[in-house]
Scaffold this motif. Structure first.
Motif, mmCIF file in Angstrom:
data_model
loop_
_atom_site.group_PDB
_atom_site.id
_atom_site.type_symbol
_atom_site.label_atom_id
_atom_site.label_comp_id
_atom_site.label_asym_id
_atom_site.label_seq_id
_atom_site.Cartn_x
_atom_site.Cartn_y
_atom_site.Cartn_z
ATOM 1 N N LEU A 114 0.817 -1.209 0.000
ATOM 2 C CA LEU A 114 0.000 0.000 0.000
ATOM 3 C C LEU A 114 0.856 1.267 0.000
ATOM 4 O O LEU A 114 0.333 2.370 0.132
ATOM 5 C CB LEU A 114 -0.941 0.015 1.213
ATOM 6 C CG LEU A 114 -1.961 -1.116 1.274
ATOM 7 C CD1 LEU A 114 -2.799 -1.006 2.549
ATOM 8 C CD2 LEU A 114 -2.840 -1.132 0.046
ATOM 9 N N ASP A 115 2.152 1.097 -0.162
ATOM 10 C CA ASP A 115 3.073 2.229 -0.107
ATOM 11 C C ASP A 115 2.632 3.354 -1.039
ATOM 12 O O ASP A 115 2.248 3.118 -2.181
ATOM 13 C CB ASP A 115 4.485 1.799 -0.511
ATOM 14 C CG ASP A 115 5.025 0.686 0.370
ATOM 15 O OD1 ASP A 115 4.247 -0.196 0.738
ATOM 16 O OD2 ASP A 115 6.223 0.715 0.668
ATOM 17 N N ASP A 116 2.711 4.574 -0.509
ATOM 18 C CA ASP A 116 2.359 5.762 -1.286
ATOM 19 C C ASP A 116 3.290 6.887 -0.832
ATOM 20 O O ASP A 116 2.919 7.723 -0.025
ATOM 21 C CB ASP A 116 0.890 6.125 -1.056
ATOM 22 C CG ASP A 116 0.424 7.286 -1.918
ATOM 23 O OD1 ASP A 116 1.117 7.620 -2.897
ATOM 24 O OD2 ASP A 116 -0.623 7.864 -1.590
ATOM 25 N N GLY A 117 4.511 6.854 -1.330
ATOM 26 C CA GLY A 117 5.497 7.849 -0.924
ATOM 27 C C GLY A 117 6.032 7.553 0.458
ATOM 28 O O GLY A 117 6.313 6.420 0.799
ATOM 29 N N ASP A 118 6.119 8.593 1.277
ATOM 30 C CA ASP A 118 6.679 8.443 2.621
ATOM 31 C C ASP A 118 5.628 8.291 3.714
ATOM 32 O O ASP A 118 5.964 8.138 4.883
ATOM 33 C CB ASP A 118 7.549 9.666 2.948
ATOM 34 C CG ASP A 118 8.808 9.717 2.107
ATOM 35 O OD1 ASP A 118 9.328 8.647 1.736
ATOM 36 O OD2 ASP A 118 9.279 10.831 1.813
ATOM 37 N N PHE A 119 4.333 8.340 3.338
ATOM 38 C CA PHE A 119 3.274 8.353 4.348
ATOM 39 C C PHE A 119 2.000 7.781 3.748
ATOM 40 O O PHE A 119 1.550 8.256 2.700
ATOM 41 C CB PHE A 119 3.056 9.820 4.769
ATOM 42 C CG PHE A 119 2.057 10.028 5.867
ATOM 43 C CD1 PHE A 119 2.392 9.777 7.183
ATOM 44 C CD2 PHE A 119 0.790 10.500 5.575
ATOM 45 C CE1 PHE A 119 1.479 9.996 8.197
ATOM 46 C CE2 PHE A 119 -0.135 10.714 6.580
ATOM 47 C CZ PHE A 119 0.215 10.466 7.897
ATOM 48 N N TRP A 120 1.424 6.736 4.373
ATOM 49 C CA TRP A 120 0.183 6.156 3.870
ATOM 50 C C TRP A 120 -0.549 5.446 5.007
ATOM 51 O O TRP A 120 0.054 5.008 5.973
ATOM 52 C CB TRP A 120 0.449 5.183 2.714
ATOM 53 C CG TRP A 120 1.308 4.012 3.080
ATOM 54 C CD1 TRP A 120 0.903 2.802 3.559
ATOM 55 C CD2 TRP A 120 2.726 3.944 3.013
ATOM 56 N NE1 TRP A 120 1.977 1.983 3.791
ATOM 57 C CE2 TRP A 120 3.120 2.661 3.454
ATOM 58 C CE3 TRP A 120 3.717 4.842 2.612
ATOM 59 C CZ2 TRP A 120 4.453 2.257 3.519
ATOM 60 C CZ3 TRP A 120 5.043 4.433 2.680
ATOM 61 C CH2 TRP A 120 5.381 3.157 3.129
ATOM 62 N N PRO A 121 -1.864 5.334 4.898
ATOM 63 C CA PRO A 121 -2.646 4.673 5.947
ATOM 64 C C PRO A 121 -2.542 3.155 5.851
ATOM 65 O O PRO A 121 -2.420 2.595 4.761
ATOM 66 C CB PRO A 121 -4.073 5.138 5.675
ATOM 67 C CG PRO A 121 -4.089 5.489 4.231
ATOM 68 C CD PRO A 121 -2.694 5.931 3.869
ATOM 69 N N ILE A 122 -2.606 2.498 7.011
ATOM 70 C CA ILE A 122 -2.592 1.037 7.062
ATOM 71 C C ILE A 122 -3.740 0.479 7.895
ATOM 72 O O ILE A 122 -3.940 -0.723 7.958
ATOM 73 C CB ILE A 122 -1.260 0.491 7.618
ATOM 74 C CG1 ILE A 122 -1.008 1.048 9.011
ATOM 75 C CG2 ILE A 122 -0.123 0.799 6.664
ATOM 76 C CD1 ILE A 122 0.049 0.322 9.783
ATOM 77 N N GLY A 123 -4.492 1.356 8.545
ATOM 78 C CA GLY A 123 -5.629 0.934 9.346
ATOM 79 C C GLY A 123 -6.850 1.758 8.971
ATOM 80 O O GLY A 123 -6.741 2.967 8.746
ATOM 81 N N PHE A 124 -7.992 1.069 8.880
ATOM 82 C CA PHE A 124 -9.209 1.737 8.435
ATOM 83 C C PHE A 124 -10.351 1.394 9.386
ATOM 84 O O PHE A 124 -10.684 0.224 9.563
ATOM 85 C CB PHE A 124 -9.553 1.309 7.010
ATOM 86 C CG PHE A 124 -8.467 1.681 6.029
ATOM 87 C CD1 PHE A 124 -8.534 2.877 5.332
ATOM 88 C CD2 PHE A 124 -7.377 0.852 5.835
ATOM 89 C CE1 PHE A 124 -7.528 3.234 4.451
ATOM 90 C CE2 PHE A 124 -6.361 1.203 4.960
ATOM 91 C CZ PHE A 124 -6.432 2.396 4.262
ATOM 92 N N ALA A 125 -10.936 2.413 9.984
ATOM 93 C CA ALA A 125 -12.080 2.218 10.869
ATOM 94 C C ALA A 125 -13.292 1.856 10.022
ATOM 95 O O ALA A 125 -13.513 2.439 8.971
ATOM 96 C CB ALA A 125 -12.354 3.496 11.655
#
Length: 146
Positions: A114-125
């Motif tokens: 799911l990498d998207d540059g230097d910052f990306w979400p990995i948890g979804f409520a």
């Protein structure tokens, strides 16, 4: 003064989760990378969920089965999870009721692409399994295994 033990900082729920994980690891070692054993453990975990969490786990299970059939079902701290060929969890559902939170979480471990540059979400409520949630989760799972 009494010596502190490593478990003093853990709540009863956290200690139970650690014990559940140790039990899972022993069972998984006996079963090897058996898809059937993993599927049974995940379906059993889903069956035990509270009514609010069960549709979320069923929805995630359906999406993973359809979009990422190479992922192997296995429990992860008693939660429904799906692992790669090395047996490492890629995606899992953390039920709300199990951890007394107001929403469940669909989480992706570092093996997910799911990498998207230097910052990306990995948890979804997630609070409800809706067509729009299903669509987004499908996109995420597809990307995670790409």
């Amino acid at each position: 003064m009494a010596e502190k033990t490593t478990s003093e900082g853990l709540s009863a729920d956290e200690r139970a989760a650690v014990k559940e994980r140790a039990k899972e690891l022993r069972a998984q070692e006996k079963a090897g990378k058996s898809r059937e054993a993993g599927l049974k453990s995940v379906l059993d975990a889903i069956a035990k969920l509270e009514p609010e969490d069960k549709p979320l786990a069923e929805g995630l299970h359906q999406v993973v089965t359809e979009v990422a059939p190479d992922l192997v079902p296995k429990t992860y701290y008693g939660m429904p999870g799906y692992a790669n060929a090395e047996g490492k969890i890629v995606v899992f559902l953390q039920p709300a009721k199990k951890f007394k939170t107001r929403y469940a979480t669909i989480g992706f471990e570092d093996r997910a692409n799911l990498d998207d540059g230097d910052f990306w979400p990995i948890g979804f409520a997630v609070r409800a399994w809706t067509p729009s949630v299903e669509k987004k989760v499908t996109e995420l799972v597809r990307a995670a295994v790409a």
